[in-house]
Design an enzyme around this catalytic site. Structure first.
Site, PDB file in Angstrom:
ATOM      1  N   ASP A  57      -9.596  -0.670 -19.135  1.00  0.00           N
ATOM      2  CA  ASP A  57      -9.502  -1.410 -17.887  1.00  0.00           C
ATOM      3  C   ASP A  57     -10.823  -2.112 -17.604  1.00  0.00           C
ATOM      4  OD1 ASP A  57      -8.214  -2.414 -15.726  1.00  0.00           O
ATOM      5  OD2 ASP A  57      -8.400  -0.615 -14.485  1.00  0.00           O
ATOM      6  N   ASN A 104       2.457  -4.457 -16.025  1.00  0.00           N
ATOM      7  CA  ASN A 104       1.670  -5.649 -16.376  1.00  0.00           C
ATOM      8  C   ASN A 104       2.520  -6.919 -16.535  1.00  0.00           C
ATOM      9  OD1 ASN A 104      -0.744  -3.759 -18.338  1.00  0.00           O
ATOM     10  ND2 ASN A 104      -1.016  -4.652 -16.310  1.00  0.00           N
TER      11      ASN A 104
HETATM   12  C1  IPE Z   1      -7.395  -4.878 -19.323  1.00  0.00           C
HETATM   13  O1  IPE Z   1      -8.107  -4.991 -18.160  1.00  0.00           O
HETATM   14  C2  IPE Z   1      -6.093  -4.119 -19.193  1.00  0.00           C
HETATM   15  C3  IPE Z   1      -4.904  -4.910 -19.625  1.00  0.00           C
HETATM   16  C4  IPE Z   1      -3.804  -4.899 -18.943  1.00  0.00           C
HETATM   17  C5  IPE Z   1      -4.944  -5.674 -20.860  1.00  0.00           C
HETATM   18  P1  IPE Z   1      -7.586  -5.765 -16.873  1.00  0.00           P
HETATM   19  O2  IPE Z   1      -6.977  -7.056 -17.250  1.00  0.00           O
HETATM   20  O3  IPE Z   1      -6.742  -4.848 -16.053  1.00  0.00           O
HETATM   21  O4  IPE Z   1      -8.975  -6.034 -16.127  1.00  0.00           O
HETATM   22  P2  IPE Z   1      -9.276  -5.973 -14.562  1.00  0.00           P
HETATM   23  O5  IPE Z   1      -8.805  -4.634 -14.053  1.00  0.00           O
HETATM   24  O6  IPE Z   1      -8.562  -7.119 -13.926  1.00  0.00           O
HETATM   25  O7  IPE Z   1     -10.766  -6.098 -14.499  1.00  0.00           O
HETATM   26 MG    MG Z   2      -7.047  -3.565 -14.434  1.00  0.00          MG
END
Ligand code: IPE
Ligand code: MG
Length: 225
Positions: A2, A50
């Site tokens: 994350d 997501n």
């Molecule tokens: C990567 O980080 C996790 C995925 C879903 C690929 P994020 O895209 O959640 O990054 P932040 O939380 O917005 O910083």
């Molecule tokens: Mg994130």
């Protein structure tokens, strides 16, 4: 994994570039985990939640996945790392499904480490499906029958769960399998995580006293009557 987006935003570059940087971290962490003798490494790459991100970001993430699989394929084979998917890849773009099938197939015999990629994964959905499987198999409900019906069948429970990026929640990740996991939350954003950061988390894990409901004295073998 994350913090890719925030890492990019802090640099005033596109979120996609944060994901690109995050993919480099993946290679480094996979290599280090294998060196450290980690048996199973699971990376939460894409959750069922997501899908609600902007389509352009989802598309770029899927393209990145395909590229990652192409570039890492040889390293995985050479290092005896078996790739496995947790989740339902059926909703992913065809190209991603094909790349996953190919790399999972060609690395299947890897015995040094298993790399689980959680893709289109959600723990509650996994548990519901596992319960349905137990019913369909006409088995009794036991921990073993549920274990065997999860995506992680045949794998040990989670010992250590690391969340990067500063948030302290599980976000629907391996809720059953992590029932006794040691939780480590680090503020480091995923692109800044790496071999050294993994070493630090493993050192933290080694210091934890895992009592599994018993007392500290029992663990130390003291006579407590
Ligand atoms: C990567 O980080 C996790 C995925 C879903 C690929 P994020 O895209 O959640 O990054 P932040 O939380 O917005 O910083
Ligand atoms: Mg994130």
């Amino acid at each position: 994994m994350d913090g890719n987006g925030r890492w990019a935003e802090a640099r005033q570059i596109r979120r996609e570039e944060g994901h690109e940087a995050g993919a480099k971290t993946v290679s480094e962490v996979v290599t280090r985990a294998r060196q450290c003798g980690v048996e199973v490494l699971t990376l939460y790459a894409f959750s069922t939640e997501n899908w609600s991100r902007p389509l352009s970001e989802v598309t770029r993430l899927m393209e990145l996945l395909v590229r990652f699989l192409k570039t890492e394929r040889k390293t995985l084979i050479d290092n005896g790392i078996a790739l496995r998917v947790l989740g339902h890849p059926g909703r992913l773009p065809r190209a991603a499904q094909r790349a996953l099938d190919a790399v999972c197939g060609v690395t299947e015999a890897g015995r040094e480490m298993t790399l689980n990629l959680a893709l289109n994964y959600g723990s509650k959905a996994e548990l519901l499906q596992a319960m349905q499987t137990v019913v369909d198999r006409a088995e009794p409900f036991t921990e073993a029958t549920i274990d065997a019906a999860l995506f992680t069948a045949d794998q040990p429970p989670v010992d250590l769960l690391i969340r990067t990026g500063g948030d302290q929640r599980l976000s629907n990740f391996l809720l059953w399998q992590a029932a006794y996991a040691e939780l480590v939350f680090v503020d480091t954003l995923w692109p800044d995580f790496g071999a050294q950061a993994l070493d630090e988390c493993l050192a933290e894990f080694a210091q934890r006293e895992r009592r599994f409901g018993r007392t500290g004295a029992q663990l130390r073998g003291e006579n407590t009557q």
